[in-house]
Design an enzyme around this catalytic site. Structure first.
Site, short mmCIF file in Angstrom:
data_model
loop_
_atom_site.label_atom_id
_atom_site.label_comp_id
_atom_site.label_asym_id
_atom_site.label_seq_id
_atom_site.Cartn_x
_atom_site.Cartn_y
_atom_site.Cartn_z
N GLU A 47 9.26 -2.34 -17.66
CA GLU A 47 8.66 -3.25 -18.63
C GLU A 47 7.39 -3.80 -17.98
O GLU A 47 7.46 -4.52 -16.99
CB GLU A 47 9.68 -4.35 -18.96
CG GLU A 47 9.23 -5.29 -20.04
CD GLU A 47 8.90 -4.58 -21.35
OE1 GLU A 47 9.65 -3.68 -21.76
OE2 GLU A 47 7.86 -4.92 -21.95
N CYS A 78 4.70 5.80 -17.57
CA CYS A 78 5.07 4.90 -18.67
C CYS A 78 4.56 3.46 -18.42
O CYS A 78 3.35 3.25 -18.46
CB CYS A 78 6.58 4.97 -18.88
SG CYS A 78 7.04 4.54 -20.56
N ARG A 106 0.78 -0.10 -26.14
CA ARG A 106 2.19 -0.17 -25.73
C ARG A 106 3.11 0.12 -26.92
O ARG A 106 2.80 -0.24 -28.05
CB ARG A 106 2.51 -1.55 -25.17
CG ARG A 106 1.83 -1.83 -23.85
CD ARG A 106 2.11 -3.24 -23.37
NE ARG A 106 3.54 -3.49 -23.26
CZ ARG A 106 4.08 -4.70 -23.19
NH1 ARG A 106 3.32 -5.76 -23.21
NH2 ARG A 106 5.38 -4.83 -23.09
N HIS A 172 8.55 10.34 -18.76
CA HIS A 172 9.34 10.06 -17.55
C HIS A 172 9.78 11.34 -16.84
O HIS A 172 10.92 11.78 -17.02
CB HIS A 172 10.61 9.28 -17.94
CG HIS A 172 10.37 7.86 -18.29
ND1 HIS A 172 10.46 6.84 -17.38
CD2 HIS A 172 10.02 7.28 -19.46
CE1 HIS A 172 10.21 5.68 -17.96
NE2 HIS A 172 9.93 5.92 -19.23
N GLU A 174 10.73 11.76 -13.93
CA GLU A 174 11.81 11.50 -12.96
C GLU A 174 13.19 11.60 -13.62
O GLU A 174 14.20 11.62 -12.92
CB GLU A 174 11.62 10.12 -12.29
CG GLU A 174 11.94 8.90 -13.15
CD GLU A 174 10.90 8.58 -14.23
OE1 GLU A 174 9.95 9.35 -14.41
OE2 GLU A 174 11.08 7.55 -14.91
N1 GLN Z 1 7.63 -0.36 -23.41
C1 GLN Z 1 7.38 -0.59 -22.01
C2 GLN Z 1 6.16 -1.47 -21.82
O1 GLN Z 1 5.42 -1.69 -22.71
C3 GLN Z 1 7.21 0.73 -21.29
C4 GLN Z 1 8.45 1.55 -21.43
C5 GLN Z 1 8.78 2.41 -20.26
O2 GLN Z 1 8.24 2.28 -19.17
N2 GLN Z 1 9.75 3.28 -20.44
O3 GLN Z 1 5.94 -1.95 -20.75
#
Ligand code: GLN
Length: 193
Positions: A47, A78, A106, A172, A174
């Site tokens: 996040e 991400c 985002r 992702h 990973e």
């Molecule tokens: N929604 C998250 C954000 O805005 C990112 C999501 C993620 O890293 N899987 O920070």
């Protein structure tokens, strides 16, 4: 070679396992001293607002800027990509490092498909498609300079890009068993040394 993985929040453990599986040493980065020992840094998904708050609390913002100024490679997936971008279109006040000239939004893939998987082509990693996992993923809405090299697209959108020592992807890698994206980053770190 030691790959630092920002260990404040998010899915750093999956990155750690993948990098170790590839035979490189890892270090969970929580202080600027940790970062000094690393040859490359991975900023995981999670996040981005929480991660940013912790980056300030743990005094890592200046340390990461210095790391980047030295030319040491940084890979953001991400939320990590959001933090590295130049602009966050739907959260313009949110802190970001601005190391890669992209504008992101985002959570931009819509509610019904908040999370999904798809086979994508990453030409520089070979012919075999890559299974990309998107989790409330950010979108790269635009590329702001010619310094940015697009490494993969989904339709018209860029989903993986590089600017010099900085690599980002909106998905992702990973969370799959395909190690090619991490291998690509390890080569960047190897070449820097
Ligand atoms: N929604 C998250 C954000 O805005 C990112 C999501 C993620 O890293 N899987 O920070």
């Amino acid at each position: 070679m030691i790959i630092g993985i920002l260990g404040l929040q998010g899915d750093f453990d999956a990155h750690k396992k993948m990098v170790e599986h590839l035979g490189a040493k890892t270090l969970l980065v929580k202080t600027s001293e940790d970062l000094d020992a690393a040859d490359g840094l991975i900023i995981p998904g999670g996040e981005s607002t929480t991660m940013t708050r912790l980056l300030f609390r743990y005094n890592l913002v200046g340390a990461i800027k210095r790391f980047h100024r030295k030319g040491k490679p940084i890979f953001g997936t991400c939320a990590g990509m959001i933090v590295l971008s130049k602009k966050i279109l739907n959260h313009p006040e949110q802190f970001r490092f601005g190391f890669i000239d992209i504008a992101v939004a985002r959570n931009a893939y819509g509610r019904q498909i908040d999370s999904f998987e798809e086979d994508i082509a990453i030409p520089s990693l070979g012919k075999e498609p890559f299974r990309a996992v998107f989790i409330r993923a950010p979108k790269i809405e635009s590329v702001l300079s010619k310094k940015v090299e697009s490494l993969a697209k989904r339709g018209k959108e860029h989903i993986m890009a590089r600017q010099g020592s900085v690599l980002v992807c909106s998905f992702h890698p990973e969370l799959t068993h395909d190690t090619r994206v991490h291998e690509y980053f390890l080569k960047m770190a190897q070449n820097f040394r």
